[in-house]
Design an enzyme around this catalytic site. Structure first.
Site, PDB file in Angstrom:
ATOM      1  N   HIS A 174     -31.299 -50.438 -27.300  1.00  0.00           N
ATOM      2  CA  HIS A 174     -29.694 -50.834 -27.503  1.00  0.00           C
ATOM      3  C   HIS A 174     -28.862 -49.694 -27.372  1.00  0.00           C
ATOM      4  O   HIS A 174     -29.190 -48.558 -28.089  1.00  0.00           O
ATOM      5  CB  HIS A 174     -29.477 -51.925 -28.564  1.00  0.00           C
ATOM      6  CG  HIS A 174     -29.559 -51.369 -29.939  1.00  0.00           C
ATOM      7  ND1 HIS A 174     -28.360 -51.181 -30.629  1.00  0.00           N
ATOM      8  CD2 HIS A 174     -30.426 -51.019 -30.732  1.00  0.00           C
ATOM      9  CE1 HIS A 174     -28.545 -50.835 -31.732  1.00  0.00           C
ATOM     10  NE2 HIS A 174     -29.738 -50.746 -31.944  1.00  0.00           N
ATOM     11  N   TYR A 200     -27.137 -45.158 -31.707  1.00  0.00           N
ATOM     12  CA  TYR A 200     -26.427 -44.262 -31.735  1.00  0.00           C
ATOM     13  C   TYR A 200     -26.884 -42.738 -31.694  1.00  0.00           C
ATOM     14  O   TYR A 200     -26.321 -41.799 -31.739  1.00  0.00           O
ATOM     15  CB  TYR A 200     -25.522 -44.137 -33.031  1.00  0.00           C
ATOM     16  CG  TYR A 200     -24.596 -45.231 -33.093  1.00  0.00           C
ATOM     17  CD1 TYR A 200     -23.223 -45.311 -32.435  1.00  0.00           C
ATOM     18  CD2 TYR A 200     -24.923 -46.312 -34.201  1.00  0.00           C
ATOM     19  CE1 TYR A 200     -22.685 -46.580 -32.482  1.00  0.00           C
ATOM     20  CE2 TYR A 200     -23.847 -47.431 -34.201  1.00  0.00           C
ATOM     21  CZ  TYR A 200     -22.980 -47.505 -33.712  1.00  0.00           C
ATOM     22  OH  TYR A 200     -21.985 -48.606 -33.654  1.00  0.00           O
ATOM     23  N   ASP A 220     -26.466 -54.854 -41.098  1.00  0.00           N
ATOM     24  CA  ASP A 220     -27.391 -56.120 -40.613  1.00  0.00           C
ATOM     25  C   ASP A 220     -28.689 -55.762 -40.922  1.00  0.00           C
ATOM     26  O   ASP A 220     -29.475 -57.006 -41.050  1.00  0.00           O
ATOM     27  CB  ASP A 220     -27.037 -56.266 -39.078  1.00  0.00           C
ATOM     28  CG  ASP A 220     -25.459 -56.605 -38.838  1.00  0.00           C
ATOM     29  OD1 ASP A 220     -25.216 -57.760 -39.182  1.00  0.00           O
ATOM     30  OD2 ASP A 220     -24.597 -55.888 -38.114  1.00  0.00           O
ATOM     31  N   TYR A 241     -14.804 -45.607 -33.087  1.00  0.00           N
ATOM     32  CA  TYR A 241     -15.140 -45.275 -34.300  1.00  0.00           C
ATOM     33  C   TYR A 241     -16.403 -44.575 -34.655  1.00  0.00           C
ATOM     34  O   TYR A 241     -16.450 -43.883 -35.706  1.00  0.00           O
ATOM     35  CB  TYR A 241     -14.819 -46.397 -35.206  1.00  0.00           C
ATOM     36  CG  TYR A 241     -16.043 -47.043 -35.646  1.00  0.00           C
ATOM     37  CD1 TYR A 241     -16.637 -46.839 -37.024  1.00  0.00           C
ATOM     38  CD2 TYR A 241     -16.853 -48.171 -34.986  1.00  0.00           C
ATOM     39  CE1 TYR A 241     -17.621 -47.576 -37.341  1.00  0.00           C
ATOM     40  CE2 TYR A 241     -17.744 -48.703 -35.169  1.00  0.00           C
ATOM     41  CZ  TYR A 241     -18.386 -48.388 -36.276  1.00  0.00           C
ATOM     42  OH  TYR A 241     -19.473 -48.987 -36.853  1.00  0.00           O
ATOM     43  N   ARG A 242     -17.199 -44.670 -33.839  1.00  0.00           N
ATOM     44  CA  ARG A 242     -18.580 -44.505 -33.880  1.00  0.00           C
ATOM     45  C   ARG A 242     -19.246 -44.517 -32.394  1.00  0.00           C
ATOM     46  O   ARG A 242     -19.211 -45.338 -31.823  1.00  0.00           O
ATOM     47  CB  ARG A 242     -19.314 -45.054 -34.859  1.00  0.00           C
ATOM     48  CG  ARG A 242     -20.571 -44.747 -35.110  1.00  0.00           C
ATOM     49  CD  ARG A 242     -21.056 -45.742 -36.268  1.00  0.00           C
ATOM     50  NE  ARG A 242     -22.510 -45.454 -37.142  1.00  0.00           N
ATOM     51  CZ  ARG A 242     -23.095 -46.237 -37.678  1.00  0.00           C
ATOM     52  NH1 ARG A 242     -22.583 -47.600 -37.699  1.00  0.00           N
ATOM     53  NH2 ARG A 242     -24.321 -46.000 -38.045  1.00  0.00           N
TER      54      ARG A 242
END
Length: 606
Positions: free
Chosen positions: A453, A150, A210, A534-535
């Site tokens: 990622h 992100y 996670d 949502y993000r």
């Protein structure tokens, strides 16, 4: 062993007992193996020589910057302010940079800080904020900078001063065993809180995502999720202390009411609201304040049983989602379960894509199924991971109901941890779903060389037909741009987070460009059907924010009104979550669907 850049591959990973952000020593062997696997699949040099040198804040000169930094050093200590003029090192999860995005999806230097400051107290944070209001320099607070996928530690405005809250502000302020709650500073990781609870012998669980190295506070503010019944981290926070953009200090909830004899209000971590408007929400996914401490509810320890189901066919997807919905709504499912595509069963082993497939094209379904058939769960398309909680007899009854529901899908199979080898992923999920933070989820980044990622995370109703729309959009986009689809669905009773990961080679400019195109297209296409993220990664925050456009951008106009009122000088994290202060608004900083290569972040020089 020698890495591709000529450096030694043998390296001790940070240990929690010595470094606040490290992994506990019980995981040291696993961390070392994970790091070694990453190094063996790395072709990039350990550090990159800077092409452009020091990136200054907007509209300043080197002389003014040096003078301002010297002033800041005099206020918080010279050793606690570092100018970012060194070569950039991406590091890895347990030893990551605070100066840029270590999973950079565009040029490594495009989003980079001019300096990093390390406050040691709330008073220091207030001092830094007041300094920024005088200089006009943008500041960008992070808790740990492990918001990987992100944007990490990168500031949205290049040249911003990153405020690393975690390095010196990592105290567990309080653990109340009777109230099952705690109060922590930004640098407290899931690992850190878990180990402290174990040390004290308290019958309490934390809820962890996670990976266990992230900040409780930072994850909750970004509305992250975990997997126990307390998996909605924002919903289970209680009380915050916030430094506002003018340097003032605010307490939310019952903390706004002073306690007896100068102590904290005894109800602060018991009730989320105060009297009047509930303001906590404006500090989540915003740039309206810097949260310097936060309360959380903890889960009392309880008996539990993890398990998984496999489903044979790609097209079982809709029926699985529809089967989950009533189980979740009736609270028969014990936690926030995961439904994962089987390609992740391959990747989470830590093996490379090249072990299963030749060439750069995505694996075919036939190849995926053939490879999966050799794994403990066997040939399948989807894997459902769940956990039940309570007395053994209640768990047995719950599992009977769940088995009956999933048995309606032909070919479904049921597994307990005892049915699979000790190194199977089910054991890792069992730990996470019982409040024990782990490192295992790092392994799927080894899928590609220099693995990075990017997360695409839309929300859909828990209905098979709606989930199918998102699933098809994502599947087609990944195919167009040449990526393997890593799909994980976190499914609740009324909504599901569809989290799709793009795993790319950070050393391949074309792969990164394709990833950006893929993201831009998925955001736009899902929004057309009413499905929003949502993000999201900070480079896509403008686009995502503006998909929430009902009422001629009424929500954005409201957010901008708040921003301009609370932060008239526009110094606090401008652009974060798509919210720009008046100082920057409409001046070329926003990034939209047409921005693909993003070689220049900010106003284009004519």
């Amino acid at each position: 062993m020698v890495a591709n850049d000529g450096t030694s591959a043998v390296r001790r990973t940070p240990v929690l007992e010595e470094v606040y952000s490290g992994a506990p020593s019980r995981l040291n062997d696993e961390a070392e193996k994970t790091y070694s696997r990453m190094l063996s699949n790395k072709t990039l040099a350990k550090t990159e020589t800077r092409k452009t040198g020091l990136r200054l804040p907007p509209d300043t000169t080197l002389e003014d910057f040096q003078r301002a930094i010297s002033d800041l050093q005099s206020k918080v200590g010279a050793e606690h302010v570092q100018v970012n003029d060194k070569p950039l090192d991406d590091g890895w999860y347990l030893d990551h940079p605070k100066t840029h995005d270590c999973h950079h999806i565009i040029d490594q230097e495009a989003l980079v800080a001019s300096a990093v400051v390390y406050p040691g107290s709330t008073a220091d944070v207030q001092t830094i904020v007041r300094w920024a209001n005088i200089t006009g320099y943008p500041i960008y607070p992070i808790s740990l900078g492990r918001n990987l996928g992100y944007g990490g530690a990168a500031p949205r405005v290049p040249g911003s001063i990153v405020i690393d809250l975690g390095r010196r502000m990592h105290k567990i302020i309080d653990i109340d065993a009777d109230n099952a709650s705690c109060v922590v500073e930004p640098g407290v990781t899931y690992f850190r809180l878990y180990e402290e609870i174990q040390k004290r012998g308290l019958p309490l669980w934390i809820d962890t995502p996670d990976l266990g190295g992230g900040s409780l506070l930072g994850n909750a503010i970004d509305r992250g999720v975990g997997y126990t019944p307390y998996g909605d981290h924002w919903a289970n926070h209680c009380g915050m202390e916030v430094v506002l953009p003018n340097g003032e200090l605010l307490r939310t909830g019952m903390g706004a009411l002073p306690g007896p004899n100068g102590k904290d209000n005894p109800t602060w971590q018991s009730f989320q609201h105060a009297y009047g408007p509930s303001v906590d929400g404006i500090f989540s996914q915003s740039n309206f304040g810097i949260v310097v401490s936060m309360g959380f509810w903890l889960m009392p320890e309880v008996s539990n049983q993890s398990y998984c189901f496999t489903f044979p066919n790609e097209d079982d997807f809709e029926q699985i989602v529809d089967a989950i919905r009533p189980l979740a709504q009736q609270r028969i499912l014990g936690n926030i379960p995961q439904l994962r595509h089987v390609v992740q069963e391959l990747a989470v082993t830590g093996r490379r894509k090249s072990d299963f497939h030749s060439g750069s094209a995505p694996m075919t379904l036939k190849e995926i199924r053939a490879a999966a058939s050799k794994l403990p769960l066997g040939d399948c398309s989807w894997v459902f991971y769940g956990t039940q909680y309570g007395p053994p007899e209640a768990i047995a009854q719950q599992l009977d109901v769940i088995k009956a529901a999933f048995s309606k899908i032909p070919g479904s199979r049921f597994f307990l941890p005892k049915d699979v080898p000790d190194d199977h992923y089910l054991h890792s999920r069992a730990k996470v779903c019982a409040g024990t933070p782990v490192l295992r989820e790092l392994d799927w980044l080894n899928w590609m060389p220099n693995g990075g990622h990017l997360s695409f995370s839309p929300i859909a109703p828990t209905k098979g037909s709606d989930a199918r729309i998102i699933h098809d959009i994502i599947t087609k986009a990944y195919s167009r741009h040449g990526y393997d689809r890593f799909s994980t669905l976190c499914v609740a009773g009324r909504e599901m987070h569809y989290i799709a990961e793009i795993v790319y080679d950070r050393g391949d400019p074309d792969a990164k460009l394709r990833a950006v195109k893929c993201m831009r297209e998925m955001i736009a296409e899902c929004a057309e059907y009413g499905f929003g993220e949502y993000r999201t990664h900070l480079l896509f925050q403008d686009q995502v924010a503006r998909t929430y456009s009902w009422g001629d951008q009424a929500l954005m106009r409201f957010n901008e009104t708040l921003k301009d009122s609370l932060d008239p000088n526009g110094i606090l994290a401008p652009g974060r979550n798509g919210i720009w202060p008046k100082k920057y608004r409409g001046k070329g900083w926003e990034l939209g669907p047409e921005d693909i290569d993003m070689k220049v972040i900010g106003p284009k020089i004519k």
